[in-house]
Design a protein around this motif. Structure first.
Motif, mmCIF file in Angstrom:
data_model
loop_
_atom_site.group_PDB
_atom_site.id
_atom_site.type_symbol
_atom_site.label_atom_id
_atom_site.label_comp_id
_atom_site.label_asym_id
_atom_site.label_seq_id
_atom_site.Cartn_x
_atom_site.Cartn_y
_atom_site.Cartn_z
ATOM 1 N N SER A 1 2.016 8.753 4.318
ATOM 2 C CA SER A 1 1.311 9.485 5.364
ATOM 3 C C SER A 1 -0.073 8.910 5.658
ATOM 4 O O SER A 1 -0.684 9.244 6.670
ATOM 5 C CB SER A 1 1.155 10.964 4.961
ATOM 6 N N ASN A 2 -0.603 8.043 4.748
ATOM 7 C CA ASN A 2 -1.933 7.465 4.987
ATOM 8 C C ASN A 2 -1.847 6.392 6.052
ATOM 9 O O ASN A 2 -0.948 5.552 6.043
ATOM 10 C CB ASN A 2 -2.504 6.903 3.684
ATOM 11 N N TRP A 3 -2.796 6.414 6.971
ATOM 12 C CA TRP A 3 -2.805 5.477 8.091
ATOM 13 C C TRP A 3 -3.677 4.271 7.750
ATOM 14 O O TRP A 3 -4.746 4.420 7.126
ATOM 15 C CB TRP A 3 -3.335 6.154 9.357
ATOM 16 N N HIS B 1 0.796 -1.223 0.000
ATOM 17 C CA HIS B 1 0.000 0.000 0.000
ATOM 18 C C HIS B 1 0.832 1.279 0.000
ATOM 19 O O HIS B 1 0.272 2.369 0.037
ATOM 20 C CB HIS B 1 -0.928 0.017 1.221
ATOM 21 N N THR B 2 2.156 1.180 -0.016
ATOM 22 C CA THR B 2 2.988 2.384 -0.036
ATOM 23 C C THR B 2 4.066 2.228 -1.099
ATOM 24 O O THR B 2 4.344 1.115 -1.576
ATOM 25 C CB THR B 2 3.671 2.624 1.332
#
Length: 705
Positions: free
Chosen positions: A642-644, A614-615
């Motif tokens: 930066s997305n949690w 996902h990153t």
């Protein structure tokens, strides 16, 4: 003048050096007597007979023989004085009476003695001395005549008190100027009361005699019928000239005033700008009237007190508001950091609105580290306090995100520069790992910190510094140097603002030397040490605020063996994932928690896979034993996104969304924390031997329920 007949004591009476007590008495014309109250006997020594002008052969040795030679009114006076002393249980007796000598001259005699009592407490003897006091009485009368010829004692009191009030700033200063005045006793004032009007009540804020303080009467209502209430309501002074009048007018107050020996009283309203703000009460001894001049002077005194009191009340109100604003901008509490002891102190400036921009903060960081920050925004006003509050919160946020110290300061400088303000700020940032003692310090135009070592010696921690916050961004010099050092167990780091050491007209180095000595001489406990430094260096009444922060590394925080391992896992690198599993297996086995190995491996796989899928870019795996007694291992996966992640419930046909559910079931706790420019997803596994311990997730942890 008395007829002082010359006489000389014989040489044996004087003796050698020093002279015996009998010679002291005889040479100064002091005679002794012994009065047997039970037997009715009176013994007078030769000097006493000489003072009383009695012939030894004619004196029969009885009180009656002496009293018969005195005028009737003098004999009655001696009897009355004795009766009062015996009735009131006094331990001594004293009386003045006149005698007429054989040559016709009249003089004054002073007799005084100690009352001796038997085992039952009954007076049985009086042993004392007599002296010729004619000259003393004449001198006292002359002093009274001079005082009556210059009746300016009250006037002098008004002048001196007014001068003292001109220097009063706070309400406490006003009360001190009144109650600490030495002329009160000379004027026969037994006690002084100062009351202030507060919401329909009168509060007594000062009393010149501690023994006369009555807590039940500290607050009284305006309708309670006390003299202060009357003068506040009528705006007219009240003069009381006898104890009987006082008892009749104010029966509820008299029982508290009577022990003061009050004979008269003056109650004066304190009026400022046409409104009553309080009242002044003066209780007198041995006074039974007030002349028109005395009344006018007391009214003038009340006017001066009212003006000073109003200024002081306004000052205190402004100072309380300003100090409340300043304190609201500071952190309400500081966190508890394992392996470290912390203490902070703050004192506002003395001037009412001149609060400053001094602040401190303590931030608990990932990995057991702690960030300590102290600083000072330029200026002494509410704007400085407002800027301080915004800057403190910004720096706290940058530190909590896990940014390196230099980055925290650079971002703080840029934040301050972008605010709509022309203020700059000095700051000192220290990031400390209590377990290893490793310390990183960044200084932005601030004063270097001090260190008290475990052996009690002190030194200045010299650091490389940059421009103050705000200015460094304005001039494009945001590269703050980092000074690295190490705190040994028992070392104490002191961070402070310049208000602690700077004084007008003095050199800064002198203040630093005084602070170093106070730090070295202070007690061991950090809280007691903070109080000691504040007391020695605080100097109440300065025009600058001050803040200090103490951080001590615990003495039992001995260097720990390496219990933190890192592994970089790149995208498309299956061998890195295998190596990561091996690192987890070896770590948990060597750390004595093999029982949770399978759970930890599976949870780590899920976290690493999420980061890679996902990153963009790779991830960094960190495995470490937490530095406390719970025996728990934390696995962290750090990425630059930066997305949690969020936990969700996948449908039956979905193939994703089950990773965090699995982590939630396997781990004892999990969560997400900001970490520099990215984030860190973590989970913890507790040893079965410490199953009774409770793990608490930090604030911001996603719900696992």
């Amino acid at each position: 003048m008395a007829d002082q007949r010359e006489w000389t004591a014989s040489a044996p009476a004087i003796g050698g050096w020093p002279a015996p007590a009998a010679a002291h008495l005889a040479l100064n014309n002091l005679g002794g007597f012994d009065w047997d109250l039970d037997g009715g006997r009176l013994h007078l020594d030769p000097v006493a007979l000489r003072v009383l002008d009695l012939d030894p052969e004619e004196f029969a040795g009885s009180p009656a023989a002496l009293l018969s030679r005195l005028p009737p009114e003098e004999a009655d006076g001696i009897d009355r004085a004795l009766a009062v002393a015996l009735k009131e249980g006094q331990s001594s007796w004293s009386v003045y009476f006149r005698v007429t000598r054989d040559d016709g001259h009249r003089g004054w005699i002073h007799a005084r003695g100690r009352i001796v009592r038997d085992s039952a407490g009954r007076a049985c003897r009086i042993i004392g001395i007599v002296s010729d006091s004619t000259d003393e009485v004449a001198q006292a009368a002359d002093c009274v005549r001079r005082e009556e010829a210059h009746p300016d004692s009250e006037h002098n009191l008004v002048v001196e008190v007014t001068a003292s009030l001109s220097e009063a700033v706070t309400v406490r200063d006003v009360t001190a100027a009144l109650t600490a005045h030495r002329r009160l006793d000379r004027l026969g004032i037994a006690s002084l009361f100062l009351g202030m009007v507060e919401g329909g009540r009168i509060r007594v804020v000062s009393d010149a005699e501690v023994d006369s303080w009555v807590p039940a009467l500290e607050y009284t209502r305006l309708e309670d019928g006390f003299p202060m209430s009357e003068v506040v309501q009528t705006l007219e002074p009240r003069f009381i000239t006898s104890p009987e009048e006082f008892a009749r007018r104010y029966p509820k107050l008299w029982p508290h005033i009577e022990p003061l020996g009050a004979s008269a009283a003056a109650y004066l309203p304190l009026i400022a700008q046409g409104k009553p703000i309080g009242a002044l009460g003066l209780i007198y001894r041995h006074k039974y009237s007030f002349t028109p001049q005395e009344r006018n002077l007391l009214i003038a005194l009340s006017g001066s007190i009212a003006q000073s009191l109003q200024r002081a009340v306004l000052f205190d109100q402004e100072h309380d508001i300003a100090q409340g604003l300043q304190n609201a901008m500071l952190p309400r509490s500081i966190p508890r950091i394992p392996g470290a002891q912390l203490a902070v102190r703050y004192r506002s400036a003395r001037l009412a609105r001149d609060i400053g921009g001094d602040w401190y903060d303590v931030v608990a960081m990932p990995g057991g580290r702690v960030a300590a920050i102290i600083g000072d925004v330029q200026g002494h006003d509410t704007h400085a306090a407002a800027v301080m509050g915004q800057l403190r919160i910004a720096l706290r946020a940058y530190a909590a995100e896990g940014h390196p110290p230099a980055t925290v300061m650079a971002r703080g400088s840029r934040f301050l520069c972008e605010l709509d303000t022309d203020r700059f700020a000095t700051a000192l940032y220290a990031q400390v790992d209590p377990q290893t003692g490793r310390t990183c310090v960044v200084r932005a135009g601030h004063i270097d910190p001090l260190v008290r070592h475990a052996d009690g010696s002190c030194s200045r921690l010299s650091t490389n510094g940059g421009l103050p916050l705000g200015l460094s961004a304005q001039f494009g010099q945001l590269d703050y140097p980092v000074t690295q050092t190490e705190l040994d167990p028992g070392d104490t780091l002191l961070m402070f603002t310049d208000g602690l050491v700077e004084r007008p007209g003095t050199d800064l180095d002198d203040g630093l030397r005084r602070l170093t000595k106070a730090l070295s001489d202070g007690p061991q406990g950090v809280q007691q040490l903070a109080d000691h430094i504040s007391s020695v260096m605080g100097a109440p009444g300065t025009d600058d605020d001050m803040a200090l922060l103490l951080l001590r590394r615990d003495t039992d925080a001995a260097p720990q063996p390496a219990r933190r391992l890192h592994q970089h896992v790149g995208p498309g690198d299956p061998q890195a994932l295998v190596a990561a599993r091996g690192m987890i297996r070896e770590a948990m086995t060597s750390w004595g928690i093999p029982e949770r190995l399978d759970d930890a491996e599976l949870a780590a796989d899920e976290l690493i896979t999420n980061a890679l899928v996902h990153t963009d870019g790779g991830a960094v795996l960190t495995v470490r034993m937490m530095p406390d007694t719970t025996r728990r291992v934390r696995i962290e996966v750090h990425d630059l996104a930066s997305n949690w992640p969020r936990r969700r419930e996948p449908g039956d046909g979905e193939t994703s969304g089950r990773g965090l559910l699995l982590v939630d079931q396997l781990a004892d706790a999990w969560g997400v924390e900001p970490h520099g420019s990215g984030k860190s997803v973590w989970c913890e596994f507790r040893s079965p031997a410490s199953s009774g311990s409770t793990l608490t997730a930090p604030p911001g942890t996603p719900s696992a329920g």
